[in-house]
Every structure is written in structure tokens, then in C-alpha cells.
Design a protein around this motif. Structure first.
Motif, PDB file in Angstrom:
ATOM      1  N   LYS A 310       0.860  -1.176   0.000  1.00 29.31           N
ATOM      2  CA  LYS A 310       0.000   0.000   0.000  1.00 29.31           C
ATOM      3  C   LYS A 310       0.895   1.224   0.000  1.00 29.31           C
ATOM      4  CE  LYS A 310      -3.330   2.552   2.834  1.00 29.31           C
ATOM      5  NZ  LYS A 310      -4.062   2.585   4.124  1.00 29.31           N
ATOM      6  N   MET A 311       0.724   2.085  -0.990  1.00 30.10           N
ATOM      7  CA  MET A 311       1.586   3.262  -1.104  1.00 30.10           C
ATOM      8  C   MET A 311       1.016   4.431  -0.323  1.00 30.10           C
ATOM      9  SD  MET A 311       2.911   5.340  -4.491  1.00 30.10           S
ATOM     10  CE  MET A 311       1.354   6.209  -4.767  1.00 30.10           C
ATOM     11  N   LEU A 312       1.861   5.045   0.503  1.00 33.72           N
ATOM     12  CA  LEU A 312       1.538   6.305   1.164  1.00 33.72           C
ATOM     13  C   LEU A 312       2.482   7.369   0.625  1.00 33.72           C
ATOM     14  CD1 LEU A 312       1.220   5.186   4.914  1.00 33.72           C
ATOM     15  CD2 LEU A 312      -0.588   5.318   3.186  1.00 33.72           C
ATOM     16  N   ARG A 313       1.931   8.449   0.123  1.00 27.53           N
ATOM     17  CA  ARG A 313       2.746   9.582  -0.329  1.00 27.53           C
ATOM     18  C   ARG A 313       2.749  10.605   0.806  1.00 27.53           C
ATOM     19  NH1 ARG A 313       3.876  10.951  -5.797  1.00 27.53           N
ATOM     20  NH2 ARG A 313       2.210   9.522  -6.409  1.00 27.53           N
ATOM     21  N   LEU A 314       3.828  10.620   1.571  1.00 29.58           N
ATOM     22  CA  LEU A 314       3.883  11.481   2.749  1.00 29.58           C
ATOM     23  C   LEU A 314       4.097  12.944   2.390  1.00 29.58           C
ATOM     24  CD1 LEU A 314       6.038   9.236   5.123  1.00 29.58           C
ATOM     25  CD2 LEU A 314       3.591   9.140   4.619  1.00 29.58           C
ATOM     26  N   SER A 315       4.740  13.192   1.254  1.00 31.15           N
ATOM     27  CA  SER A 315       4.940  14.560   0.778  1.00 31.15           C
ATOM     28  C   SER A 315       5.028  14.535  -0.737  1.00 31.15           C
ATOM     29  CB  SER A 315       6.211  15.169   1.356  1.00 31.15           C
ATOM     30  OG  SER A 315       6.483  16.426   0.765  1.00 31.15           O
ATOM     31  N   ASN A 316       4.517  15.574  -1.367  1.00 31.57           N
ATOM     32  CA  ASN A 316       4.580  15.687  -2.820  1.00 31.57           C
ATOM     33  C   ASN A 316       5.830  16.418  -3.291  1.00 31.57           C
ATOM     34  OD1 ASN A 316       1.966  14.520  -3.295  1.00 31.57           O
ATOM     35  ND2 ASN A 316       1.057  16.439  -2.581  1.00 31.57           N
ATOM     36  N   VAL A 669      10.649   2.657   2.839  1.00 30.00           N
ATOM     37  CA  VAL A 669      10.514   4.113   2.955  1.00 30.00           C
ATOM     38  C   VAL A 669      11.604   4.756   2.115  1.00 30.00           C
ATOM     39  CG1 VAL A 669      10.351   6.072   4.520  1.00 30.00           C
ATOM     40  CG2 VAL A 669       9.673   3.797   5.311  1.00 30.00           C
ATOM     41  N   SER A 670      11.214   5.776   1.345  1.00 32.72           N
ATOM     42  CA  SER A 670      12.187   6.406   0.456  1.00 32.72           C
ATOM     43  C   SER A 670      11.895   7.890   0.311  1.00 32.72           C
ATOM     44  CB  SER A 670      12.130   5.736  -0.931  1.00 32.72           C
ATOM     45  OG  SER A 670      13.148   6.217  -1.766  1.00 32.72           O
ATOM     46  N   GLY A 671      12.956   8.694   0.372  1.00 31.66           N
ATOM     47  CA  GLY A 671      12.857  10.117   0.081  1.00 31.66           C
ATOM     48  C   GLY A 671      13.489  10.381  -1.276  1.00 31.66           C
ATOM     49  N   THR A 672      12.745  10.995  -2.182  1.00 33.22           N
ATOM     50  CA  THR A 672      13.216  11.189  -3.546  1.00 33.22           C
ATOM     51  C   THR A 672      12.889  12.597  -4.023  1.00 33.22           C
ATOM     52  OG1 THR A 672      11.249  10.626  -4.874  1.00 33.22           O
ATOM     53  CG2 THR A 672      12.438   8.801  -3.862  1.00 33.22           C
ATOM     54  N   LYS A 673      13.348  12.916  -5.216  1.00 34.63           N
ATOM     55  CA  LYS A 673      13.009  14.219  -5.800  1.00 34.63           C
ATOM     56  C   LYS A 673      11.532  14.320  -6.167  1.00 34.63           C
ATOM     57  CE  LYS A 673      17.219  16.347  -7.427  1.00 34.63           C
ATOM     58  NZ  LYS A 673      17.824  17.132  -8.525  1.00 34.63           N
ATOM     59  N   LEU A 674      10.833  13.195  -6.162  1.00 42.00           N
ATOM     60  CA  LEU A 674       9.413  13.175  -6.486  1.00 42.00           C
ATOM     61  C   LEU A 674       8.538  13.123  -5.244  1.00 42.00           C
ATOM     62  CD1 LEU A 674       9.646  10.697  -9.486  1.00 42.00           C
ATOM     63  CD2 LEU A 674       9.393  13.175  -9.588  1.00 42.00           C
ATOM     64  N   GLY A 675       9.156  13.224  -4.066  1.00 40.32           N
ATOM     65  CA  GLY A 675       8.386  13.230  -2.833  1.00 40.32           C
ATOM     66  C   GLY A 675       8.930  12.250  -1.821  1.00 40.32           C
ATOM     67  N   ILE A 676       8.171  12.071  -0.745  1.00 44.91           N
ATOM     68  CA  ILE A 676       8.522  11.139   0.325  1.00 44.91           C
ATOM     69  C   ILE A 676       7.465  10.038   0.333  1.00 44.91           C
ATOM     70  CG2 ILE A 676       8.929  10.864   2.792  1.00 44.91           C
ATOM     71  CD1 ILE A 676       9.573  13.898   2.861  1.00 44.91           C
ATOM     72  N   PHE A 677       7.911   8.779   0.310  1.00 41.44           N
ATOM     73  CA  PHE A 677       7.002   7.660   0.115  1.00 41.44           C
ATOM     74  C   PHE A 677       7.215   6.593   1.184  1.00 41.44           C
ATOM     75  CE2 PHE A 677       7.736   9.621  -3.947  1.00 41.44           C
ATOM     76  CZ  PHE A 677       6.508   9.591  -4.600  1.00 41.44           C
ATOM     77  N   ALA A 678       6.104   5.946   1.559  1.00 38.13           N
ATOM     78  CA  ALA A 678       6.164   4.724   2.360  1.00 38.13           C
ATOM     79  C   ALA A 678       5.326   3.674   1.655  1.00 38.13           C
ATOM     80  CB  ALA A 678       5.631   4.973   3.769  1.00 38.13           C
ATOM     81  N   PHE A 679       5.879   2.487   1.525  1.00 37.50           N
ATOM     82  CA  PHE A 679       5.180   1.363   0.920  1.00 37.50           C
ATOM     83  C   PHE A 679       5.004   0.308   2.001  1.00 37.50           C
ATOM     84  CE2 PHE A 679       7.384   3.588  -2.425  1.00 37.50           C
ATOM     85  CZ  PHE A 679       6.423   3.680  -3.430  1.00 37.50           C
ATOM     86  N   LEU A 680       3.756   0.156   2.445  1.00 36.83           N
ATOM     87  CA  LEU A 680       3.452  -0.735   3.553  1.00 36.83           C
ATOM     88  C   LEU A 680       3.171  -2.131   3.012  1.00 36.83           C
ATOM     89  CD1 LEU A 680       1.162   1.606   5.682  1.00 36.83           C
ATOM     90  CD2 LEU A 680       3.661   1.388   5.702  1.00 36.83           C
ATOM     91  N   GLY A 681       3.971  -3.090   3.453  1.00 39.93           N
ATOM     92  CA  GLY A 681       3.835  -4.448   2.966  1.00 39.93           C
ATOM     93  C   GLY A 681       2.614  -5.156   3.522  1.00 39.93           C
ATOM     94  N   THR A 682       2.113  -6.111   2.759  1.00 40.75           N
ATOM     95  CA  THR A 682       0.982  -6.931   3.190  1.00 40.75           C
ATOM     96  C   THR A 682       1.496  -8.183   3.870  1.00 40.75           C
ATOM     97  OG1 THR A 682      -0.336  -6.149   1.314  1.00 40.75           O
ATOM     98  CG2 THR A 682      -1.072  -8.169   2.421  1.00 40.75           C
TER      99      THR A 682
END
Length: 689
Positions: A310-316, A669-682
Motif C-alpha cells: 500500500k503506497m503512502l505519499r507522505l509529501s509531494n 521508505v524512500s525520500g526522492t526528488k518526487l516526494g517522500i514515500f512509504a510502501f506498507l507491505g501486506t
């Protein structure tokens, strides 16, 4: 002896990460010459052209030579060809881009000469008979910029700014105190700043090795002799030219041969037109694998998120290239630290500043959170602190304010660090690799708010800014340290005894930019289940390659490493058919619950700003898991199976794998030039929830 490097090991690695002559590994072409005729080309000038065995053969009839012009036009274009000259003293091949037709016949354009002794990028005019009537070397331009300013300081082909009212509404008027672009630099470039001097490729494609780095320690052979990029007579040579906006870049044999590298391709020199092959001198010249890509065509892939996450976009927005996890507010839930922010678990919708923050322009600035960061209670007060680079931000506890900071003064300077308990005291150390030495650092137990203690295990060397890791290589129960040049064995008497014994090994690849070897974090674990720890890492942070190095031992117990490629470039056979560049962020975690670590890695998109310094910079910003599968039939007894997690985020300088919501499944969890993302595993069957 420690200084011995297996010739077979070096040869094998060269085969798997370096494209052979005549293979384009840096881009996927839109057009390739397939023959058997030259119907798609138009000859011009004093040369005869023919097709022979799938090759284009040009023979000059005069020293001025002639052109073979493709009947397709481009503006921003990338071109590749392999060329070989027949014997003789004069051979003058070249490539022409933006060959703009002129009134009355002839053309002008940007010409890259690969003639030995006469290499360079030039603006040329060519008359109707194909003779060069003027040739002017391009003015300097390039580096980590997409475009350089015009001679008068204006921006090339820029839109006119919107007119703002005196009250300063939302037009394009600059805010008070805003940075103003100077010649050759886009606005805001000074705020995010250039990367540290030790990081990335040297500007303008200069030969690398790292500013201020020393040579190998006495008595040790260098496993990475700096490559020599020169024209080979009577052999195949790879030529590559790329023009985007008003920057021209050229490579010879995949390297920045002096005089070829960069130049300003101003529009008045040639704006739009075909590409062409050139032969001059007095000998026959052969071309093969002629390929062209329209890099003005950008493709946004349909977004894909793995159904297992499940993708969470913490910042754009672009804030950071590194993340960490800790229970910052001590409420029993793990929180995500990303650059200047922390996001409160378990849903991560509420955030607070650690320090004053400002988003960066992903096109022409580096994130303020450029450096690797970790979270741990270093001060011993029970509240997790945050380390960013060499600066420690001290958790204020129950006070909801921005954090105090202090300089640790630790040794370092590299773009990649490792976080591991080196000295066995139960607390993590920060492992650094830079020209000044390979070291580990930690707070002084007697003075946790004072300068940190750094232990230099190596002394100075050619140690690169990319690539470092820690793990037990020799099986003695102590953590050793690895970098692209080899590994340092922790002494039997403990980590504080220095220097550590060095074992040279070739554990990375050398990239096209010439910036030296090394990639991301180097993870140490038993890949094939034979009881010996191996090493997995990317081979070049700003180039190509993902590989693992199988530990071998001879009858005397001497350790060596056998390289195995997981992924190369576009010219190689890769695991799952997956290919992407700039594997700057990598980590390991058991992502499928089988008890064996897997690799999490992705592309650092626009790693050197929005430009073409690195290969395939506009490729999809992917994030992948490469599952470790032990298979006795595979080379080395293991294979890596890729699984796409997301194709619109990528990684930063690092990537993090952890169970951030404590449901038993690993998350990313990754911080990139496209935002800050968390991918929650199932959680999988049998895992807790």
C-alpha cells in the motif's frame, strides 16, 4: 598475499559490467541501421559510401571527405556508432547533429570530431559540395546543467516572464531575497547547492578518482587502474554524442576523452535537422551499430504499485534523499524521519519539523536533506536523536519545537555510509569511506554531547564517496568493513586497534562518467547458503550495474570473491529483463519472510539535476525488490528475482526497509526528488498482523 588480486576475478568482472566494443548499453534506440541499402541516407561531399556485411563503409575521395546524412530530423538527440579505421596515418571520423539546411544549399550544425589529435566539438558550416567552410570550437558548457546561459547572460529559448503588478501578485516576479539566476546557472541552484566535492562525477566529465584522494597503500595493487579513453587504430571504437537543450556531450569508448566532452550548442549554430556520419582523411572508415534516439520525446509510464504494498505519499515535494525510522515521541509507534521532517505513526499523516525546511526545485537544486541520516538515542536521554551527515539533531523530548543541533566532528565525507555495531558494544556506529580514510564513529560515552570518537581503520587511499558496508567476512564473529577496493579485517584484539589488515578486492565497477568506482550501501550476508558471507551492491552509483560477489576460499583459507552480475545495462542479459541506471540507494531486508535477506534498490531520478550527465537520466524512477533465491543450478548457487514495487518514485541516496507499522510485514521508505514515500507491505500467511 593481501596485495594479490585474482586475474580471473578481474577479467570476469570486466566481462559482466563493461559493454564490448560495438554495443550500445546506454540507451534504447528509436532508429537503428539495419541495411541492406543506404536508401534512408543522402550522401554529400567527397566520399564514396556502401554497405558491406551490415556495416556502412565510407571512403574519402579527398582529404575534405564527405557526409552521409540521415533523412530524419531531430532537435534533442542521442547518437551512437562504432567505428574502425583501415590502416594508414590519417583517419578522421565524426558525427554531426542538428544539420540545419541553409538557403542556397549546404548546412550548418554541431560536429564532433573523433580524429586522433583533432578531437572536439565544433559549430560548422558546410557548403553545397560538402566542404566545411567554417569550424568554431564550442564555448564551454555542460557539467551538471541542462542548459547554459547565452553569451549575453539570458536563458536560451526561455518564455517571457509574466508581468507582475506593483503589489507583487502571483506572476513570475521574484520575491524579496530570492536568488537570481546567473550566467550558466538556473535560479535557485545555489540554495540546494552542488553536492559535496567528494560526491558524484567530476564536473564536465573530467577524469575521476576523487579530488584529494591518495593512491593505494604501499604494497597493494590497484584493482581499478583508471581507464584510458583513447582512439584505437585498426580496432573498433564506440562513439556517442548527445545534444539536449543547448548542451552537447560526447564520449569516446564510453569515456570522456579530452577535447570531446562538453560544449554549448547554441541555437544559432544549428537548431533542428538530421544527424550524419563523416569520413575524412585518406583511409576507409567503417561504421556499425549506428543508432539514434529522439530524447526530446519523454514517456511517462502508467503508474504501477505492487499489489503486495500500500503506497503512502507522505509529501509531494523534494525535501530529502534519505529516511530513518524511530519512535520519536515515545508513544509506542514507530515514526518516519525524512530530511527536515518526522511523520508520526501509525498513519503518518501528522508531521513536524526537526529544523526549518524548504522544498527544493527538483530540476536544478539538490535537496537540503541530501546526506544520509539515521535515528538513534545517541545522547542517552531516552529520546531518539537524528543524525544528518555529521550533524546531530537532539530530540527536545516533550517540547514540541524545532531541535537543537551540534556538530559531531566525525571523520567522513562520503555520500554513502553504513549503520552497524562495529565494536560490539550493542550500539550502532556510523561507517564512512572517503579519501581521508575508512572509519567508524560513535559518541564519547563520557561526553555524549561532545565531539564523537572516530577510528580510522585504513589511512588515506583512493577510497571513493560511493560504496561502503559492514559485516563478518572471515567468520570470526567480528564486523569487518568493505568498500569497492576490498575489505578491512577487524583485529582479534578489538575494533580500536589500528590499522586494520587490508585485503584488496575488486567489488564494484567503473562508470562512464569517470568518477571512480562504487555504488550504494554494500550489504553482507550469505547469499547462496554455503556458510560464508557474500557481498551485494550496485556497481556504480551514477551508471549501471547490480551484482553480488561470492566468497571463495582456497586450500590455505585465503578469501577471494567471484563476481556475478544481476543487472547490467541495455546491452546485457539481466535478471527478469529489468534494466535501470543510477542505483544510488540500496539496502537489504527479508521482504518475503523466508528468512533470507533480499535486496531493495531503485533509481535515483535526476541524480545530477534535470540533465544528461548520467546515462538514461529520464528513465522511469523505479523501485524494485530483488528476491534472493538459492538455486544450485544458478551461477554461484543463487539467483535474484526482481519484483516491481513502484515506477514513479525511485530512491534517493539511500532506501530503508523496516516493519514501520509493526504488522509483521516489511515496509519500504524512500525520500526522492518526487516526494517522500512509504510502501506498507501486506503480511503473508503465517506472519502476524
Amino acid at each position: 598475499m593481501a596485495s594479490r588480486v585474482s586475474a580471473a576475478c578481474i577479467f570476469a568482472l570486466a566481462l559482466v559490467i563493461a559493454p564490448l566494443a560495438g554495443t550500445n548499453g546506454n540507451f534504447v534506440a528509436d532508429w537503428s541501421f539495419k541495411g541492406p541499402t543506404l536508401n534512408e541516407w543522402q550522401p554529400l561531399g567527397q566520399a564514396d559510401w556502401r554497405v558491406e556485411n551490415g556495416e556502412i563503409v565510407g571512403t574519402p575521395r579527398a582529404a575534405d571527405g564527405g557526409w552521409l546524412v540521415l533523412k530524419q530530423s531531430f532537435q534533442d538527440v542521442q547518437m551512437f556508432a562504432s567505428v574502425r579505421c583501415a590502416g594508414g596515418t590519417t583517419c578522421a571520423p565524426g558525427l554531426l547533429v542538428r544539420a540545419e539546411a541553409q538557403p542556397g544549399g549546404g548546412m550548418k550544425g554541431i560536429f564532433v570530431s573523433y580524429a586522433p589529435g583533432d578531437t572536439g566539438a565544433f559549430a560548422v558550416t558546410i557548403d553545397a559540395q560538402g566542404k566545411i567552410t567554417s569550424r568554431e570550437r564550442l564555448r564551454p558548457g555542460g557539467g551538471q546543467l541542462r542548459f547554459v546561459a547565452n553569451v549575453d547572460g539570458s536563458q536560451p529559448n526561455a518564455p517571457q516572464p509574466a508581468r507582475a503588478s506593483a503589489a507583487g501578485p502571483a506572476g513570475n516576479a521574484a520575491a524579496p531575497g530570492a536568488p537570481v539566476a546567473g550566467p550558466g546557472r538556473a535560479a535557485g541552484a545555489g540554495r540546494g547547492g552542488a553536492p559535496p566535492a567528494a560526491g558524484g562525477a567530476p564536473p564536465n566529465g573530467a577524469r575521476g578518482g576523487g579530488r584529494g584522494r591518495a593512491g593505494m597503500p604501499e604494497g597493494y595493487a590497484n584493482p581499478f587502474p583508471p581507464p584510458v579513453f583513447e582512439f584505437k587504430t585498426a580496432d573498433w571504437n564506440d562513439l556517442e554524442v548527445q545534444v539536449d537543450a543547448n548542451v552537447l556531450r560526447g564520449w569516446l569508448n564510453n569515456g570522456p576523452e579530452p577535447g570531446v566532452a562538453n560544449g554549448a550548442a547554441d541555437e544559432d549554430k544549428g537548431r533542428y535537422g538530421p544527424v550524419a556520419l563523416y569520413v575524412g582523411g585518406s583511409v576507409e572508415i567503417r561504421f556499425k551499430d549506428v543508432q539514434v534516439k529522439d530524447i526530446g520525446r519523454h514517456v511517462l509510464p502508467t503508474e504501477i504499485v505492487s499489489p503486495r504494498f500500500k503506497m503512502l505519499r507522505l509529501s509531494n515535494f523534494s525535501y530529502t534523499w534519505s529516511t530513518a525510522v524511530a519512535d520519536i515521541n515515545r508513544d509506542g509507534q514507530l515514526d518516519i524521519v525524512a530530511g527536515q521532517w518526522y511523520f508520526l505513526g501509525p498513519d503518518f499523516t501528522v508531521s513536524r519539523e526537526i529544523l526549518l525546511s524548504q522544498a527544493s526545485n527538483p530540476s536544478n537544486t539538490y535537496p537540503n536533506g541530501l546526506l544520509v541520516q539515521y535515528a538513534f538515542d545517541w545522547t542517552g536521554d531516552g529520546w531518539p536523536d537524528v543524525l544528518m551527515g555529521s550533524t546531530l539533531y537532539i530530540n527536545p523530548g516533550k517540547e514540541l519545537r524545532r531541535w537543537d543541533r551540534m556538530s559531531t566532528g566525525m571523520l567522513g565525507g562520503g555520500e554513502i555510509t553504513a549503520f552497524s555495531d562495529i565494536d560490539g558494544d550493542g550500539k550502532p556506529d556510523v561507517v564512512n569511506s572517503s579519501g581521508g580514510g575508512v572509519s567508524f564513529s560513535h559518541p564519547d560515552p563520557a561526553n555524549p554531547l561532545g565531539p564523537w570518537i572516530s577510528v580510522n581503520v585504513s589511512g588515506p587511499g583512493p577510497w571513493p564517496a560511493h560504496g561502503v558496508g559492514a559485516g563478518d567476512i572471515n567468520g570470526d564473529g567480528k564486523k569487518d568493513i568493505v568498500n569497492p577496493y576490498g575489505w578491512w579485517e577487524q583485529p582479534a584484539g578489538g575494533a580500536s586497534q589500528t590499522p586494520w589488515k587490508f585485503h584488496v578486492a575488486k567489488l564494484a565497477g567503473w562508470g562512464r562518467a569517470g568518477g571512480g568506482p562504487g555504488g550504494a550501501e554494500m550489504v553482507v550476508y550469505d547469499v547462496n547458503g554455503d556458510g560464508k558471507n557474500d557481498i551485494v551492491t550496485s556497481l556504480q552509483a551514477h551508471g549501471w550495474g547490480l551484482g553480488w560477489f561470492e566468497q571463495r576460499r582456497d586450500a590455505s583459507g585465503e578469501i577471494s570473491f567471484e563476481p556475478h552480475t544481476i543487472m547490467g545495462d541495455f546491452s546485457t542479459k539481466n535478471a527478469g529483463g529489468v534494466t535501470f541506471s543510477e542505483l544510488h540507494g540500496l539496502t537489504a531486508g527479508d521482504m518475503d519472510g523466508d528468512g533470507i535477506p533480499d535486496i531493495v534498490v531503485g533509481k535515483r531520478y535526476w541524480a545530477h539535476e534535470e540533465g544528461y550527465v548520467d546515462p538514461d537520466p529520464m528513465g522511469a524512477p523505479v523501485l524494485y525488490i530483488f528476491r534472493t533465491v538459492r538455486n544450485k543450478q544458478a551461477p554461484g548457487g543463487a539467483e535474484f528475482v526482481p519484483e516491481l514495487v513502484h515506477n514513479r518514485s525511485g530512491v534517493g541516496s539511500t532506501v530503508l526497509a523496516a516493519d514501520v507499522n509493526k504488522d509483521g510485514a516489511m515496509d519500504i521508505v524512500s525520500g526522492t526528488k518526487l516526494g517522500i514515500f512509504a510502501f506498507l507491505g501486506t503480511p503473508r500467511r503465517g506472519q502476524s498482523r
